[in-house]
Design a protein around this motif. Sequence first.
Motif, PDB file in Angstrom:
ATOM      1  N   LYS B 179       0.923  -1.325   0.100  1.00 50.99           N
ATOM      2  CA  LYS B 179      -0.068   0.150  -0.025  1.00 50.99           C
ATOM      3  C   LYS B 179       0.808   1.313   0.044  1.00 50.99           C
ATOM      4  N   ASN B 180       1.731   1.360   0.800  1.00 52.72           N
ATOM      5  CA  ASN B 180       2.691   2.532   1.114  1.00 52.72           C
ATOM      6  C   ASN B 180       3.857   2.550   0.018  1.00 52.72           C
ATOM      7  N   TYR B 181       4.290   1.677  -0.394  1.00 47.71           N
ATOM      8  CA  TYR B 181       5.504   1.710  -1.417  1.00 47.71           C
ATOM      9  C   TYR B 181       5.217   0.998  -2.859  1.00 47.71           C
ATOM     10  N   GLY B 182       4.652  -0.113  -2.707  1.00 52.12           N
ATOM     11  CA  GLY B 182       4.264  -0.987  -4.286  1.00 52.12           C
ATOM     12  C   GLY B 182       3.574  -0.207  -4.988  1.00 52.12           C
ATOM     13  N   GLU B 183       2.515   0.335  -4.539  1.00 52.16           N
ATOM     14  CA  GLU B 183       1.700   1.298  -5.458  1.00 52.16           C
ATOM     15  C   GLU B 183       2.204   2.387  -5.925  1.00 52.16           C
ATOM     16  N   LYS B 184       3.223   2.899  -5.215  1.00 50.27           N
ATOM     17  CA  LYS B 184       3.889   4.546  -5.527  1.00 50.27           C
ATOM     18  C   LYS B 184       4.895   4.364  -6.444  1.00 50.27           C
ATOM     19  N   TYR B 185       5.793   3.250  -6.475  1.00 47.26           N
ATOM     20  CA  TYR B 185       6.808   3.154  -6.978  1.00 47.26           C
ATOM     21  C   TYR B 185       6.925   1.953  -8.138  1.00 47.26           C
ATOM     22  N   LYS B 186       7.018   2.562  -9.324  1.00 48.14           N
ATOM     23  CA  LYS B 186       6.982   1.442 -10.570  1.00 48.14           C
ATOM     24  C   LYS B 186       8.430   0.717 -10.594  1.00 48.14           C
ATOM     25  N   SER B 187       9.319   1.111  -9.757  1.00 47.39           N
ATOM     26  CA  SER B 187      10.513   0.052  -9.401  1.00 47.39           C
ATOM     27  C   SER B 187      10.149  -1.056  -8.630  1.00 47.39           C
ATOM     28  N   PHE B 188       9.050  -1.154  -7.990  1.00 47.86           N
ATOM     29  CA  PHE B 188       8.857  -2.307  -7.067  1.00 47.86           C
ATOM     30  C   PHE B 188       8.349  -3.504  -8.049  1.00 47.86           C
ATOM     31  N   GLY B 189       9.251  -4.356  -8.115  1.00 47.64           N
ATOM     32  CA  GLY B 189       9.108  -5.279  -9.275  1.00 47.64           C
ATOM     33  C   GLY B 189       8.942  -6.909  -8.754  1.00 47.64           C
ATOM     34  N   GLY B 190       8.903  -6.964  -7.490  1.00 49.44           N
ATOM     35  CA  GLY B 190       8.644  -8.374  -7.076  1.00 49.44           C
ATOM     36  C   GLY B 190       8.917  -8.787  -5.680  1.00 49.44           C
ATOM     37  N   TRP B 191       8.990  -9.890  -5.157  1.00 44.46           N
ATOM     38  CA  TRP B 191       8.982 -10.027  -3.950  1.00 44.46           C
ATOM     39  C   TRP B 191      10.106 -11.154  -3.677  1.00 44.46           C
TER      40      TRP B 191
END
Lengths: 371, 371, 371
Positions: B179-191
């Motif tokens: 919610k706080n980071y994943g939806e904000k940054y398009k660099s969030f690419g996986g887990w």
Amino acid sequence: MNLQKNNRRDFLKKAALASASMAAMPAISMGAQNNTVQKGKSIYIEKDTSLHSKLIVPKNNGLRITGTFLDEISHDIPHQNWGEAEWDLDFQYMKAIGIDTVIMIRSGYKKFITYPSQYLLGKGCFMPSVDLLDMYLRLAEKHGMKFYFGLYDSGHYWATGDMTHEIEDNKYVIDEVWKNYGEKYKSFGGWYVSGEISRATKGAIGAFYAMGKQCKDVSGGLPTFISPWIDGKKAVAASGTTLSKEAAVSVQQHEKEWDEIFAGIHEVVDAVAFQDGHIDYDELDAFFTVNKKLADKYGMKCWTNAESFDRDMPIKFLPIKFDKLRMKLEAAQRCGYDKAITFEFSHFMSPQSAYAQAGNLYNRYKEYFNL
Amino acid sequence: MNLQKNNRRDFLKKAALASASMAAMPAISMGAQNNTVQKGKSIYIEKDTSLHSKLIVPKNNGLRITGTFLDEISHDIPHQNWGEAEWDLDFQYMKAIGIDTVIMIRSGYKKFITYPSQYLLGKGCFMPSVDLLDMYLRLAEKHGMKFYFGLYDSGHYWATGDMTHEIEDNKYVIDEVWKNYGEKYKSFGGWYVSGEISRATKGAIGAFYAMGKQCKDVSGGLPTFISPWIDGKKAVAASGTTLSKEAAVSVQQHEKEWDEIFAGIHEVVDAVAFQDGHIDYDELDAFFTVNKKLADKYGMKCWTNAESFDRDMPIKFLPIKFDKLRMKLEAAQRCGYDKAITFEFSHFMSPQSAYAQAGNLYNRYKEYFNL
Amino acid sequence: MNLQKNNRRDFLKKAALASASMAAMPAISMGAQNNTVQKGKSIYIEKDTSLHSKLIVPKNNGLRITGTFLDEISHDIPHQNWGEAEWDLDFQYMKAIGIDTVIMIRSGYKKFITYPSQYLLGKGCFMPSVDLLDMYLRLAEKHGMKFYFGLYDSGHYWATGDMTHEIEDNKYVIDEVWKNYGEKYKSFGGWYVSGEISRATKGAIGAFYAMGKQCKDVSGGLPTFISPWIDGKKAVAASGTTLSKEAAVSVQQHEKEWDEIFAGIHEVVDAVAFQDGHIDYDELDAFFTVNKKLADKYGMKCWTNAESFDRDMPIKFLPIKFDKLRMKLEAAQRCGYDKAITFEFSHFMSPQSAYAQAGNLYNRYKEYFNL
């Protein structure tokens, strides 16, 4: 105003800045600037020194470190082999962040000594190539700092738990040092009674009293301090592989035992600087509160010995993670401590340390304290 | 084209190159250039950067490293105390050798956390001074890299073998972070499902399935991976003094057990990156072949976690000898692996690492891969 | 005389000196020069390279180090990952302090080898990426130094106490190396029979005789030497946590046992270089006197292997404290030793070592020996 000199300095500074920002790159890697990862695509690598860390905690919220041990004898920290130029530079780095007190952790350990003591040489100690004591006192004077002299540690106590040798040897050492150095240097500002004790060392009360009294008597009452360790969960041998133990002391037991010790020594020991690294980070306030309460009760100053090395790592020891140091200094501030000293600046916080993590810690420290 | 700027850069580059090639010499040693070993004979010391190693093996014959863990939490690797400027520089160094993926190894370990998690702070974790998660995501975005988020590690599993706490804590962490980071940054690419398991951890199947599924569900199916260790002869405790053990797993037993584990998790885990450092160099092909076969069987990607630190030395841990890394990457290439990541670039391969061996490894790596 | 070149060199030298004196400061810390600790007060930090240590012992009073091992195989010392440019620079640093002899400590250890040996590759050893043997011989030739070749160490002896494998493997290695390298390079100056033995290894007499004889026979009598260890109180495992042991050998027992060993090998071993780090500093003269007496008795040269790493620290191993090295070299001088070599220059004494303490040791060493 000498313009030429200024221009030259300005020029050199620019060149130095350029090379400093690239200094971390080994020579071949400099070529990285022109390298092609995908054919035809050139990459330029540069440190952007305008970038600053975005702190999300209040800055300048801990007790500032204003003193450091000097660990020249190298009990369990490898030697850096500095000459006088490096020590002089280090005192400058210290002063730049507000350190006004340097403490030689011990004047000798077993057969290795820091100054040409007639007494200790006569007992078979090795002649040092440099009179470190003289050098430290000179540099302290030059840089306007106070120097504390750490007593001699024969190593017998560590092996046997018996402090008889420490008392006997230091009788001579204290006299000799005061006569040859104390009266000569106005930077000679006090004494560090160097035996590292914990609750298990109650027999030490008499020894610490005797040594502390002699220090004060000979020097017209110069201040003395001790730096004991809390027998916490991280109180394990440096040479061992474990990082913690089960049988840690409780806060209550700690208070009971140190009440007794302080009662016996407070007349001749002016300050106590408990080592802050043997307990866990969420135990800091509980122990610090008790330490401050006891120090107040006996009219002693309450210092913290903020360890700047990391006790939680398999490599024993490298510089501490900044946030750990910060938490310890914040706890000392919260608990109203009087002064923070560290073990120690030159290996673990200095920009010229052989451990490059130390220079980074210096920068993080400055950033946090707005220095 | 700005000639003046170019000239200045050219000048600074020359000065920097000069100082870089001398940077390793401490100041006094600079005088070595004029020193006389035998009277009257002057010696000039200079690094000849035109010298290149003469490789007698085929170059560029291994799988290139394109991902690295970020080890900011410092479980057993001492902290480098970098600020944002150093991290930004490191991402540049990574990119220069083709790294496109960064993986935060865990978002927290016990009470130390990387971002101000309301949930974990509420459970007694310590407030970090910097939101590393935010910083990494920003830098990944800036440098065009993909960021993988490593789950929280409570430390309970390591002590007890019970993963209940990991599942419970990460329920909150995954939601909060997305919610706080994943939806904000398009660099969030996986887990990265961060629990490090081996064959002895079969109870982990359910836990990994639960956590992997939640990661994918919340993020619209972003990729997930794990990085288990092979229970080989070097699978010994970092804090211990032994470097190997007798009771290592056989290839057959390894295949049997991981077949079962993959069967249970393959629907929610996209890739497996076995750590490559617990087996011997002549066992690489045998284990890698099985790993690839199993990954193929279950439709998972087969990555290698090419450890860039040396498990064979008494100091735990310093950068690996280049030839060891090369042999592991060549084996991964031979066995058709899909991707190589490393633990980890910033301590063990970076030109600005506190371990200078790392910068040299970077240069050897570039030399070998023609970068 | 090319004025332009001189001017340019002069300029670069100044720039380099400026940056060298600041090189230890990380980039941000450069700002320290302008920083304000108390508002309005500016601090300028600069290394004063005119400061020299004031030695209180006679200078140049020890045996100078004129040889060093090259530890490229990295048995228990982490690899520095140098390329040819770094090795070439290191030979320059060595030469600048009078080193004329380099000794490759072993040509292979277990499966890692230093040159593409047809014989050892055939037995399953790993192909090295660089032919170090060839490189060392070339560099020794270029810099006018003598190179000693260290025999192959299969690792079997260390595990089993049985030297059969060593003899068998080295039969092939010695022939192969002499034919492919010894006849080609005039820098090939001798042989180091590399098995590290102590008194407990009497079975080694036959093995050392056989290997020494083959070395001399094949090479027209080139010199050979060994470098055993004294079974003193610090003779403990590198991987262990203890630093000393109780059951150390006595001087008398040492003499008795080595008399027997020398009797068996002196015809084919020209020099013995006992490692000097396993005994205490006040035992040096007693053991050194016996070593010299025995060497004289059997017509062997008496060298000292002056260890430049510190055996007394929890980190195994970092550079030694200068005064310890000095005391050992002074003892060797007093006892009339013929030559001092060290294990080893590149990690523990070199200005470009990854351990910055080494560069400082280099400077202290030069200061003491007026170099």
